[in-house]
Scaffold this active site. Sequence first.
Site, PDB file in Angstrom:
ATOM      1  N   TYR A 194      12.064  14.267   2.830  1.00 45.04           N
ATOM      2  CA  TYR A 194      13.432  14.718   2.550  1.00 45.04           C
ATOM      3  C   TYR A 194      13.766  16.011   3.301  1.00 45.04           C
ATOM      4  O   TYR A 194      14.935  16.350   3.483  1.00 45.04           O
ATOM      5  CB  TYR A 194      13.656  14.938   1.052  1.00 45.04           C
ATOM      6  CG  TYR A 194      13.576  13.669   0.212  1.00 45.04           C
ATOM      7  CD1 TYR A 194      13.503  12.414   0.799  1.00 45.04           C
ATOM      8  CD2 TYR A 194      13.586  13.742  -1.176  1.00 45.04           C
ATOM      9  CE1 TYR A 194      13.426  11.269   0.034  1.00 45.04           C
ATOM     10  CE2 TYR A 194      13.514  12.595  -1.954  1.00 45.04           C
ATOM     11  CZ  TYR A 194      13.432  11.362  -1.341  1.00 45.04           C
ATOM     12  OH  TYR A 194      13.356  10.238  -2.106  1.00 45.04           O
ATOM     13  N   LYS A 243      -0.540   7.243  -0.133  1.00 44.74           N
ATOM     14  CA  LYS A 243      -0.588   5.980   0.615  1.00 44.74           C
ATOM     15  C   LYS A 243      -1.561   6.197   1.776  1.00 44.74           C
ATOM     16  O   LYS A 243      -1.199   6.108   2.953  1.00 44.74           O
ATOM     17  CB  LYS A 243       0.848   5.650   1.096  1.00 44.74           C
ATOM     18  CG  LYS A 243       1.008   4.290   1.747  1.00 44.74           C
ATOM     19  CD  LYS A 243       0.961   3.140   0.789  1.00 44.74           C
ATOM     20  CE  LYS A 243       1.068   1.813   1.528  1.00 44.74           C
ATOM     21  NZ  LYS A 243       0.621   0.665   0.741  1.00 44.74           N
ATOM     22  N   ASP A 258       1.842   2.031  -4.196  1.00 48.60           N
ATOM     23  CA  ASP A 258       2.321   0.693  -4.574  1.00 48.60           C
ATOM     24  C   ASP A 258       1.609   0.214  -5.834  1.00 48.60           C
ATOM     25  O   ASP A 258       2.221  -0.370  -6.737  1.00 48.60           O
ATOM     26  CB  ASP A 258       2.182  -0.308  -3.410  1.00 48.60           C
ATOM     27  CG  ASP A 258       0.921  -0.136  -2.593  1.00 48.60           C
ATOM     28  OD1 ASP A 258       0.169   0.827  -2.849  1.00 48.60           O
ATOM     29  OD2 ASP A 258       0.668  -0.958  -1.694  1.00 48.60           O
ATOM     30  N   ASP A 274       9.907  10.873  -6.436  1.00 49.36           N
ATOM     31  CA  ASP A 274      11.308  10.568  -6.732  1.00 49.36           C
ATOM     32  C   ASP A 274      11.407   9.148  -7.296  1.00 49.36           C
ATOM     33  O   ASP A 274      12.020   8.903  -8.342  1.00 49.36           O
ATOM     34  CB  ASP A 274      12.102  10.682  -5.410  1.00 49.36           C
ATOM     35  CG  ASP A 274      13.599  10.614  -5.618  1.00 49.36           C
ATOM     36  OD1 ASP A 274      14.043  10.612  -6.770  1.00 49.36           O
ATOM     37  OD2 ASP A 274      14.317  10.545  -4.602  1.00 49.36           O
ATOM     38  N   ASP A 296      11.659   7.856 -11.562  1.00 46.79           N
ATOM     39  CA  ASP A 296      12.766   7.032 -12.083  1.00 46.79           C
ATOM     40  C   ASP A 296      12.222   5.787 -12.787  1.00 46.79           C
ATOM     41  O   ASP A 296      12.715   5.390 -13.840  1.00 46.79           O
ATOM     42  CB  ASP A 296      13.697   6.594 -10.937  1.00 46.79           C
ATOM     43  CG  ASP A 296      14.860   7.565 -10.762  1.00 46.79           C
ATOM     44  OD1 ASP A 296      14.784   8.678 -11.319  1.00 46.79           O
ATOM     45  OD2 ASP A 296      15.836   7.214 -10.085  1.00 46.79           O
TER      46      ASP A 296
END
Length: 360
Positions: free
Chosen positions: A142, A191, A223, A247, A251
């Site tokens: 980001y 990852k 994942d 992020d 959620d």
Amino acid sequence: MEKKIAVIRGDGIGPEIVGQALKVLDAVAVKYGHRFIYEDVLMGGAAIDAYGDPLPPEMLSKCRRSDSVLLGAVGGPKWNDVPGDKRPEKGLLRLRAGLEVFSNNRPAKIWKQLANASPLKPAIVEKGIDFIIVRELTGGIYFGEHKTESVNGEQVSTDILKYSESEIARIGRIGFETAAKRRKKLCSVEKSNVLDSSRLWKKVMHKLAEEYPEVELSDMLVDNCAMQIVKDPSQFDVIVTENMFGDILSDEASMITGSIGMIPSSSLGSGTCGLYEPIHGSAPDIAGQDIANPIGTILAAAMMLRFSFDMPKEADDIENAVSKTLDLGFRTGDIMPKGENGLTLCGCSKMGEEIIKNIG
Ligand code: NAD
């Protein structure tokens, strides 16, 4: 005690939910003899309308001079077409960077009164959901370079994901320290089978683990973590991860607990000044109707008292008052089960009033 709080009411339902949180803080101030001084700050859409800038420098300065910042939410369809660097969300990114908060801590906890609001099967929920996601907030993709250029006659976009050892170590420490105060289990999510930044992440976490022998460190690919959060969330105590993974996972974690209207979050740096907000957005679809759930914001105010103002008794009072109000059967629409249930449907301000009654 006297504390200065920068208050960003924001857009959409922001002013409604922040209004209730301030009333709850006022009730706590009266009970304990504190003085909370509120300083209004414009950010997001409201600041674009007033100044053409989602976070003018003087607004950021007000926040930096405060003891902490309470935020409702920003954004909405009205500002969808403004250019990228002037969007309401840019104000939020600049606020986080300006306050130098690099750690976002989001609890995923199921309230016993709302257990049946979880979309997961009862057999999974009954095992318990109580974990925290510690998300790196000021680095990663980001904040890397973003560009779109024309290459061989077509548009090509690039976003850079970059992390330094020191950035990873400072968020890693928050993860270990948070776990040390809880059930002492830290899951580092990355990852590393694909990304260099994740391989560095994993290496730094394992080096840090030597300093925290009491904490059990495990690694999980992002994942797999996304699957495990819905398959068996009871396995997690603290998850630490980089900005974008955090992020998305936070959620997902908030959804399994029932309503996003119930969940607070804190963002902290190395000092005590933090940014406290509910996890949801400005909910323009229900703005101005006095039906939003103010509990996420009220619990964010409780987190502010606990983590920035060292007022644990006052924070407990707010959390207990929320629990009692739920026990008494008050529900905003988002947490109201369908059908005849003996519960009382209430709006945003009524929910705030009932919580204040239970502060005592
Ligand atoms: P949202 O979280 O605002 O809303 C998603 C759904 O949840 C909507 O149906 C909404 O009515 C409901 N909801 C959210 N909060 C609620 C509450 N307290 N009580 C009852 N119901 C609630 O997400 P969105 O619709 O994707 O985004 C709307 C705007 O908010 C966008 O402009 C987005 O950029 C912005 N946003 C801001 C923040 C922030 O300020 N931190 C975070 C996320 C999204």
